[in-house]
Design a protein around this motif. Structure first.
Motif, PDB file in Angstrom:
ATOM      1  N   ASP A  83       0.827  -1.215   0.000  1.00  0.00           N
ATOM      2  CA  ASP A  83       0.000   0.000   0.000  1.00  0.00           C
ATOM      3  C   ASP A  83       0.859   1.263   0.000  1.00  0.00           C
ATOM      4  O   ASP A  83       0.521   2.258  -0.643  1.00  0.00           O
ATOM      5  CB  ASP A  83      -0.951   0.005   1.201  1.00  0.00           C
ATOM      6  CG  ASP A  83      -2.222  -0.788   0.928  1.00  0.00           C
ATOM      7  OD1 ASP A  83      -2.660  -0.837  -0.233  1.00  0.00           O
ATOM      8  OD2 ASP A  83      -2.776  -1.358   1.881  1.00  0.00           O
ATOM      9  N   ARG A 158      -5.116   7.284  -7.147  1.00  0.00           N
ATOM     10  CA  ARG A 158      -5.920   6.465  -8.055  1.00  0.00           C
ATOM     11  C   ARG A 158      -6.603   7.320  -9.119  1.00  0.00           C
ATOM     12  O   ARG A 158      -7.125   6.786 -10.095  1.00  0.00           O
ATOM     13  CB  ARG A 158      -7.004   5.723  -7.266  1.00  0.00           C
ATOM     14  CG  ARG A 158      -6.443   4.734  -6.263  1.00  0.00           C
ATOM     15  CD  ARG A 158      -7.558   4.033  -5.504  1.00  0.00           C
ATOM     16  NE  ARG A 158      -7.009   3.060  -4.562  1.00  0.00           N
ATOM     17  CZ  ARG A 158      -7.727   2.176  -3.892  1.00  0.00           C
ATOM     18  NH1 ARG A 158      -9.037   2.147  -4.057  1.00  0.00           N
ATOM     19  NH2 ARG A 158      -7.149   1.327  -3.071  1.00  0.00           N
ATOM     20  N   ASP A 236      -2.408  -0.935  -5.499  1.00  0.00           N
ATOM     21  CA  ASP A 236      -2.021  -2.343  -5.488  1.00  0.00           C
ATOM     22  C   ASP A 236      -3.261  -3.205  -5.692  1.00  0.00           C
ATOM     23  O   ASP A 236      -4.378  -2.798  -5.363  1.00  0.00           O
ATOM     24  CB  ASP A 236      -1.253  -2.729  -4.212  1.00  0.00           C
ATOM     25  CG  ASP A 236      -2.137  -2.810  -2.990  1.00  0.00           C
ATOM     26  OD1 ASP A 236      -2.932  -1.880  -2.776  1.00  0.00           O
ATOM     27  OD2 ASP A 236      -2.032  -3.804  -2.244  1.00  0.00           O
TER      28      ASP A 236
HETATM   29 MG   LIG Z   1      -4.200  -1.013  -1.590  1.00  0.00          MG
END
Ligand SMILES: [Mg+2]
Length: 331
Positions: A83, A158, A236
């Motif tokens: 992460d 993201r 991830d």
């Molecule tokens: Mg993650």
């Protein structure tokens, strides 16, 4: 050296004795103030700290019939290191809260500490356990907080993917999911309860898949590499490629188009198997991908679906979570 305490349960030892045994396994700290005081003191070179926490609970997240103490420590560290890497950061420290039954063997606890340390040494050299907490609980629980440094970089979110970008991954996809399937299909008893793993029943490939499930090795070092190479978005892959790609697509307001021919020999597992903690990233198309990343698709203007596989919406479940499904079935 024989450790005559190894076979004793944690309930027979004082917290100080348990802690000393754990700290002995963790190696040297380069924190400003390391483990042993009320709190650790860490340097934050560019005045920003990347932070994340992930908890593994016996039952929904792991089973002691399948995971050794070492496996559990390794996985608890690895999922958190991934992460941090997925933000484009380098892990700097872990804080570990361990809640365990009184009957837990001391040898299990030291193996868990060894697993934490091995994951740091192998996946994120320079990162170490800098603090933690011990308590008693009927349910074995490991909560790991990971901290990381951006070293002047912008974090990779993201939400930054743009139409025209390339979709790429680093690390394996599908192996951990296949390993989990092997566990549930082959190492459960007549009532469906986990039973010990008999390695002799496994092919070399199945052994690799089980290792990927029990001790995932995400490409942590490639997170900062991706950031330095201009990654526009990154995360991830914890819950399966299709499901996680749909989260990235949603955050960015785009559609990710994945080509199954780029996913290797077992695209079905690669699309839906979780827990490999590969890095999924998007990059501007005009530049070469950094080493370690491979192209699996492209980014398009947002359409009706967030993710397309070979031009079509993915049929069936986007991810698979048998631990939770299994709990629903068996209560
Ligand atoms: Mg993650």
């Amino acid at each position: 050296m024989v450790d005559e305490q190894a076979d004793r349960s944690v309930g027979e030892l004082s917290e100080g004795e348990i802690l000393r045994r754990i700290l002995d396994r963790l190696g040297d700290s380069d924190a400003l103030v390391g483990p042993g005081d009320d709190a650790a003191v860490l340097a934050a070179a560019d005045r920003r700290v990347v932070a994340t926490v992930d908890t593994l609970v016996h039952g929904p997240d792991f089973r002691l019939a399948w995971s050794t103490g070492f496996d559990l420590g390794y996985k608890a560290a690895a999922v958190n290191l991934a992460d941090i890497a997925a933000m484009g950061a380098t892990p700097t420290a872990l804080l570990v809260a361990l809640a365990m039954p009184d009957s837990t063997r001391m040898s299990f606890v030291t193996a868990l500490a060894d697993g934490l340390r091995a994951a740091c040494d192998e996946l994120a050299p320079g990162c170490a356990v800098e603090g933690g907490d011990l308590t008693v609980s009927d349910t074995l629980t490991v909560a790991v907080t990971a901290l990381g440094a951006l070293a002047g970089r912008a974090p990779v979110l993201r939400s930054g993917a743009r139409a025209g970008d390339v979709v790429a991954v680093a690390g394996s996809l599908g192996r951990a999911g296949r390993g989990l399937r092997v566990l549930f299909e082959r190492f459960t008893d007549a009532e469906g309860r986990p039973s010990p793993i008999d390695e002799r029943l496994l092919t070399p490939e199945e052994r690799d898949d089980l290792a990927a499930q029990l001790r995932p090795a995400p490409p942590v070092a490639l997170g900062p590499v991706a950031a330095d190479s201009g990654a526009t978005a990154m995360m991830d892959v914890s819950d399966g490629l299709v499901l996680d790609a749909s989260r990235l697509a949603e955050a960015s307001g785009v559609t990710l188009s994945i080509e199954s021919a780029s996913l290797g020999a077992d695209p079905a597992s690669a699309l839906t198997g979780g827990e490999d903690h590969a890095l999924l990233a998007t990059f501007p198309s005009e530049q070469a991908l950094p080493q370690g990343f491979r192209r699996i698709g492209s980014v398009h203007r947002r359409g009706e679906h967030g993710v397309l596989v070979d031009g079509r919406p993915h049929a069936g479940r986007p991810g698979w979570d048998p631990y939770r499904d299994w709990d629903e079935r068996t209560g």
